[in-house]
Design a protein around this motif. Structure first.
Motif, PDB file in Angstrom:
ATOM      1  N   ALA A  96     113.030 122.554 102.042  1.00 36.20           N
ATOM      2  CA  ALA A  96     111.993 121.715 101.151  1.00 36.20           C
ATOM      3  C   ALA A  96     110.952 121.015 102.125  1.00 36.20           C
ATOM      4  O   ALA A  96     111.316 120.802 103.084  1.00 36.20           O
ATOM      5  CB  ALA A  96     112.831 120.653 100.491  1.00 36.20           C
ATOM      6  N   ALA A  97     109.894 120.792 101.569  1.00 38.90           N
ATOM      7  CA  ALA A  97     108.791 119.818 102.315  1.00 38.90           C
ATOM      8  C   ALA A  97     107.900 119.240 101.127  1.00 38.90           C
ATOM      9  O   ALA A  97     107.668 119.837 100.096  1.00 38.90           O
ATOM     10  CB  ALA A  97     107.864 120.823 103.261  1.00 38.90           C
ATOM     11  N   ALA A 102     104.253 121.865 103.144  1.00 41.22           N
ATOM     12  CA  ALA A 102     104.532 123.089 102.551  1.00 41.22           C
ATOM     13  C   ALA A 102     103.507 123.992 102.419  1.00 41.22           C
ATOM     14  O   ALA A 102     103.555 125.199 102.998  1.00 41.22           O
ATOM     15  CB  ALA A 102     104.996 122.715 101.063  1.00 41.22           C
ATOM     16  N   ARG A 103     102.280 123.446 102.126  1.00 41.51           N
ATOM     17  CA  ARG A 103     100.866 124.227 101.968  1.00 41.51           C
ATOM     18  C   ARG A 103     100.832 124.803 103.264  1.00 41.51           C
ATOM     19  O   ARG A 103     100.356 125.978 103.605  1.00 41.51           O
ATOM     20  CB  ARG A 103      99.781 123.462 101.459  1.00 41.51           C
ATOM     21  CG  ARG A 103      98.655 124.185 101.467  1.00 41.51           C
ATOM     22  CD  ARG A 103      97.353 123.572 100.786  1.00 41.51           C
ATOM     23  NE  ARG A 103      96.908 122.360 101.657  1.00 41.51           N
ATOM     24  CZ  ARG A 103      96.281 122.420 102.645  1.00 41.51           C
ATOM     25  NH1 ARG A 103      95.648 123.651 102.994  1.00 41.51           N
ATOM     26  NH2 ARG A 103      95.988 121.516 103.430  1.00 41.51           N
ATOM     27  N   PHE A 106     104.979 126.689 104.856  1.00 36.91           N
ATOM     28  CA  PHE A 106     105.641 127.761 104.102  1.00 36.91           C
ATOM     29  C   PHE A 106     105.413 129.203 104.492  1.00 36.91           C
ATOM     30  O   PHE A 106     106.061 130.042 104.639  1.00 36.91           O
ATOM     31  CB  PHE A 106     105.679 127.313 102.803  1.00 36.91           C
ATOM     32  CG  PHE A 106     106.790 126.362 102.287  1.00 36.91           C
ATOM     33  CD1 PHE A 106     107.612 125.739 103.364  1.00 36.91           C
ATOM     34  CD2 PHE A 106     107.030 125.939 101.208  1.00 36.91           C
ATOM     35  CE1 PHE A 106     108.405 124.745 103.064  1.00 36.91           C
ATOM     36  CE2 PHE A 106     107.809 124.994 100.806  1.00 36.91           C
ATOM     37  CZ  PHE A 106     108.569 124.312 101.782  1.00 36.91           C
ATOM     38  N   PHE A 124     112.181 128.216  98.952  1.00 34.17           N
ATOM     39  CA  PHE A 124     111.321 126.981  99.168  1.00 34.17           C
ATOM     40  C   PHE A 124     111.104 125.964  98.104  1.00 34.17           C
ATOM     41  O   PHE A 124     111.075 126.471  96.705  1.00 34.17           O
ATOM     42  CB  PHE A 124     109.846 127.471  99.851  1.00 34.17           C
ATOM     43  CG  PHE A 124     109.883 128.420 101.063  1.00 34.17           C
ATOM     44  CD1 PHE A 124     110.667 127.783 102.339  1.00 34.17           C
ATOM     45  CD2 PHE A 124     108.975 129.446 101.186  1.00 34.17           C
ATOM     46  CE1 PHE A 124     110.588 128.465 103.495  1.00 34.17           C
ATOM     47  CE2 PHE A 124     109.063 129.937 102.768  1.00 34.17           C
ATOM     48  CZ  PHE A 124     109.806 129.420 103.716  1.00 34.17           C
ATOM     49  N   GLU A 126     108.983 122.613  96.873  1.00 32.12           N
ATOM     50  CA  GLU A 126     108.009 121.629  97.147  1.00 32.12           C
ATOM     51  C   GLU A 126     108.087 120.325  96.251  1.00 32.12           C
ATOM     52  O   GLU A 126     108.313 120.527  95.147  1.00 32.12           O
ATOM     53  CB  GLU A 126     106.480 122.195  96.983  1.00 32.12           C
ATOM     54  CG  GLU A 126     105.340 121.164  97.259  1.00 32.12           C
ATOM     55  CD  GLU A 126     104.021 121.608  96.616  1.00 32.12           C
ATOM     56  OE1 GLU A 126     103.415 121.016  95.677  1.00 32.12           O
ATOM     57  OE2 GLU A 126     103.449 122.653  97.176  1.00 32.12           O
TER      58      GLU A 126
END
Length: 317
Positions: A96-97, A102-103, A106, A124, A126
């Motif tokens: 997770a981020a 994440a953008r 990932f 993944f 977000e």
């Protein structure tokens, strides 16, 4: 009786001599004799015929030698299976981020993980820090890449990098230059998350530290995309890492101002919970995360960042 006893017994049997077995095992002959005697006493059988020429297994000794061989083969197979499993990676992996991280990360991380662990089912996630931390503690998420919260006592983390925070405004905002002193944030109407989210805590901490009152125009607990839309609609300004608005700034739709006197940075870390057993292969996964993040920084694709250990002259919050 344990595996060490069986290994010692098999070495004596295969050597045909306690003295030769002692040389192979790097032990004293008296120690080998004593341990064989203890093993015979424990099992209640005689394992060796002893003579001046050495030792030979008794009938019971031959029987135990078969078990010793099977045990040794099982240990070899177990070691091989564990090595193969480590090479294959975890069966499932959830990472997770927060949205900006994440953008940026990932895409490259997905390629790297599938190349390294083609059999692993990667997921993944977000989300906001509060959501991710809750799922991390519940075990739904294996590892997260987060802006490190101010209070992180329940977490294990590995510092990854620090990222500079900027004031983000509409493109035609009437502010001179390209920097703004931290103390002047009190004069700007801000759009921020509610109090339990990271950026709001950051601004409130700066306000207390540098003697101003935060001017909150709107609270927004949605995605960064919504916050950016509100800034574009001139509902207020916000504070974000420059990586979150690269496209909008390049298109001339938003503008960023560096916070100075001092500059403000947040720490990005790889995070996992203290109260859970670390999944197999997670250390190797964190190294892949670190490598991909470092590549982004060095290519300039993650702007205004400094890798952990490379130093930064700024105030970290």
């Amino acid at each position: 009786m344990n595996s060490d006893d069986l290994i010692l017994f098999a070495q004596v049997a295969n050597s045909g001599s306690i003295s030769r077995a002692a040389m192979v095992l790097g032990a004293d002959q008296s120690t080998i004799s004593r341990r064989i005697g203890l093993l015979e006493a424990e099992l209640g059988v005689r394992l060796f015929h002893r003579s001046g020429r050495g030792v030979t297994p008794t009938e019971r000794g031959q029987q135990l030698l078969e078990y010793a061989a099977a045990s040794a083969a099982m240990l070899v197979e177990a070691a091989r299976a564990m090595r193969d499993s480590a090479e294959q990676g975890p069966a499932r992996l959830c990472i997770a981020a927060q949205p900006t991280i994440a953008r940026l990360l990932f895409g490259r991380l997905g390629h790297a993980l599938k190349e390294r662990y083609p059999l692993t089912q990667v997921r993944f996630v977000e989300g906001l820090a509060s959501q991710i931390l809750g799922q991390l503690g519940d075990g739904a998420i294996d590892v997260a890449i987060l802006y490190l919260p101010e209070h992180h006592g329940a977490l294990q983390y590995d510092a990854l990098l620090t990222e500079e925070i900027h004031l983000v405004t509409p493109a035609d905002y009437p502010l001179e230059g390209d920097t703004i002193p931290v103390r002047d944030l009190g004069e700007i109407a801000l759009i921020l998350p509610s109090t339990h989210h990271g950026l709001r805590v950051l601004v409130e901490t700066l306000a207390a530290r540098y003697g101003f009152s935060a001017n909150i125009a709107l609270e927004c607990d949605g995605s960064i995309s919504i916050t950016k839309r509100l800034v574009l609609e001139r509902c207020g300004c916000t504070v974000l890492p420059s990586a979150a608005v690269v496209e909008e700034v390049a298109a001339g739709r938003l503008k960023t101002y560096r916070l100075v006197q001092p500059s403000i940075r947040r720490e990005v870390a790889i995070v996992w919970p203290k109260n859970r057993v670390t999944p197999d292969g997670l250390w190797a996964v964190t190294q892949i995360i670190r490598q991909r993040a470092a590549a982004l920084v060095r290519e300039g694709a993650w702007p205004d960042t400094v890798l952990h250990g490379e130093g930064a002259a700024a105030d970290s919050v």
